[in-house]
Design a protein around this motif. Structure first.
Motif: not given
Lengths: 333, 295
Positions: A147-154, A156-165, A266-272
């Protein structure tokens, strides 16, 4: 899953010509939709039929790229046929994935076409690890468009805990409401992104003069007022000017476009995994320019080089000449 | 028999005002089921959390079913933890986000109006997960509601009174309008127990802002549709709490549902309670939501 050492560039194609332009300009993946209410950019003169999709897929595959198909509206009660046919057609045409939002459709696609990749559309508004895990476990999604309502740190946090791209929006028009849960357009016009695949459809838009001013209207509602020499933005409900406590303001958001080019590292570092460019309703020329610029910046990023001219081009192409980092920016909320 | 429900209070009322409204509902209103809990902003519930046990007790003692609703948008760990706790409670829960559905899987629960149920396949899936009652989104037409209610093997609920929730965001428009940051908002939304009026530049009212939620300015009033909805198989009729006297609102709806009062007379009585707020019924008529059609 493809092995992608860099950020995958996912680009819009409203027409077969735009698809070829995007591929030629360096898109890794192109997304498109069928010419009906099954996709969220159901505008006149846009989109694909089965033959065009098949040709588009052939063009992309010959160059090692992907074509994915957005079937991201919510099927009408008693009339699921067009949506099922859209999934079947996408599979038959060799599409690399379908982008879905509706639970019933995810269920159908998983059972009927288990080998066709399923991406969770932004219209599903999966905004936390639990929801994303639910879609993964239940429907085997490979990717979620966040969703387009998340900040970059959010993000990153989300990606670190999910198992999909994770795919995120990087450029183009963005609303401020959670996608798939906004009915402002249908409140005013009767037609909405969720059901009809349109927000603020053009046939409801008109402009009228009021003394020294020009008013932009959506249906019977005045969305904004401009001086005669001022550029009028498209009257999207979440970018209209409203009065609260006697104060007129852009209560939801200014008429600005998203441009995340300054935070790509930053987006790349977040795991996007993938960056999405919005704009299937935009011209082929626009698509070509934006994709070219993004390709240049991303290739530069991979080599540690800055590309100021391409960055400047993207600034110039932002919606209405005004751009924002939107929710990515701290303090946006 | 058709059941009358009171949906979750969307607005930020002072804790005592909130408690007193529910006490009156418990003591006086012909309402069968009451939904409690915060749907809009996770910062609010701690303000009135201490009152919830006595509200639950009073409503239960009055013979009303009590349901706990969950947030419509969940993003933070704190919110996830709160939702997990809520879904672990013995009381029946209304899920307003897919995260809650995943926690409630296999247990009887209710799905709320923020879950996109537009078609039979999605409805069937939710019922297989354990939904015993399905709220339909406010955007649906009467035709779609009828199709889904007929198809639905469990209970079907529809909002028939109150401002319609139209969108949800991470951004707090109340904070924005009052020039404060969301993180340090000082609960400016409490200034507007009826929502913050947002008008067109012409002055004509359009929307109501309630924190991160945007709502219709007009009240949805579906008194004229009640019989059709009952016939189609809608079992539960939701009143969304507004500043209007909800006990009297409930009495009017109960009378019309029971056939003791015709819809037009009910509307006339209702106007006495709702001041100048216009009525809307566009969505159920298959039109723009803000429309009002008498026939």
């Amino acid at each position: 899953m493809r092995d992608i050492a860099y950020l995958e560039l996912v680009c819009p194609a409203g027409t077969p010509a735009a698809l070829r332009t995007a591929i030629d300009a360096g898109a890794d993946t192109v997304y498109c939709g069928f010419r009906d209410c099954t996709n969220a950019r159901n505008y006149p003169g846009l989109n694909f039929d089965a033959k065009e999709l098949r040709e588009g897929v052939a063009y992309a595959h010959a160059r090692g790229r992907w074509v994915i198909v957005a079937i991201n509206t919510f099927p009408r009660a008693g009339d699921v046929g067009p949506w099922h046919r859209a999934i079947d057609t996408a599979a038959a045409c060799g599409a690399d994935a379908v982008i879905l939002a509706d639970i019933g459709l995810l269920d159908y696609a998983m059972r009927k076409h288990p080998n066709l990749r399923r991406h969770l559309s932004v219209q599903a508004a999966a905004s936390n690890p639990l929801s994303i895990d639910f879609y993964r476990e239940t429907f085997g999604i490979s990717r979620v468009v966040l969703p387009r309502v998340l900040a970059v740190d959010e993000v990153a946090s989300l990606i670190s805990r999910m198992k999909v791209e994770a795919e995120v929006f990087a450029f183009g028009s963005v609303g401020t409401m959670v996608e798939g849960r906004c009915t402002l357009s249908s409140y005013i016009t009767g037609r909405s992104p969720s059901s009809d695949g349109v927000c603020a459809p053009a046939e409801f838009v008109h402009y009228r003069e009021d003394g020294a001013f020009m008013e932009s209207c959506l249906g019977d509602v005045v969305m904004n007022r401009y001086a005669r020499n001022e550029n009028a933005a498209y009257p999207t409900p979440c970018k209209c000017r409203l009065v609260t406590n006697d104060n007129a303001s852009y209560l939801f958001e200014e008429p600005v476009g998203l441009n995340a080019v300054s935070i790509l590292p930053q987006l790349k570092a977040a795991g996007v995994t993938a960056l999405k460019i919005e704009g299937r309703q935009r011209s082929r020329a626009y698509v070509g320019q934006v994709v070219t610029a993004f390709r240049t910046v991303l290739d530069g990023l991979a080599r540690g080089e800055s590309k100021p001219q391409a960055v400047a081009d993207l600034h110039a192409m932002a919606e209405g000449g005004k751009e924002t980092l939107s929710a990515y920016k701290k303090g946006w909320k | 028999m058709s059941k009358l429900t009171l949906g979750p209070l969307f607005f930020q009322w002072k804790p005592e005002q909130r408690r007193d409204m529910y006490f009156r509902i418990a003591d006086e209103a012909p309402i069968d089921c009451v939904y409690l809990g915060e749907v809009v902003c996770s910062k609010r519930e701690p303000l009135y959390y201490d009152y919830l046990p006595e509200i639950v007790e009073r409503l239960s003692a009055a013979g009303k079913q009590v349901v706990l609703s969950t947030l419509a948008l969940i993003t933070s760990d704190r919110e996830l933890a709160a939702i997990a706790e809520r879904c672990g409670e013995a009381m029946i829960v209304e899920a307003n986000d897919v995260a809650s559905i995943s926690l409630l899987k296999g247990r009887p629960h209710i799905t709320g109006p923020f879950i996109n149920v537009f078609n039979e396949a999605t409805l069937d899936f939710l019922v297989r997960q354990g939904a015993i009652r399905v709220n339909l989104p406010v955007e649906l037409s009467g035709t779609a509601i009828a199709t889904l209610a007929r198809h639905n093997p469990v209970e079907t609920e529809v909002l028939v009174f109150g401002r319609q929730p139209l969108s949800v965001s991470m951004r707090c428009y109340h904070s924005r309008a009052y020039g404060v940051h969301k993180e340090s908002c000082q609960f400016v939304c409490e200034t507007d127990p009826d929502g913050l009026a947002a008008s067109q530049l012409t002055g004509a009212p359009l929307l109501r802002v309630n924190g991160t939620q945007t709502m219709s300015h007009g009240y949805a009033v579906l008194l004229r549709e009640l019989t059709t909805l009952q016939t189609a198989g809608v079992t539960h009729f939701r009143l969304s709490p507004q500043v209007a006297d909800m006990v009297q609102v409930a009495e009017i709806y109960r009378s019309v549902l029971d056939g003791d009062l015709d819809a037009a007379s009910g509307e006339a009585l209702l106007h006495n309670l709702t001041g100048e707020t216009p009525y809307v019924n566009g969505y159920v008529r298959g039109r723009e939501g803000m429309a009002w059609a008498e026939t």
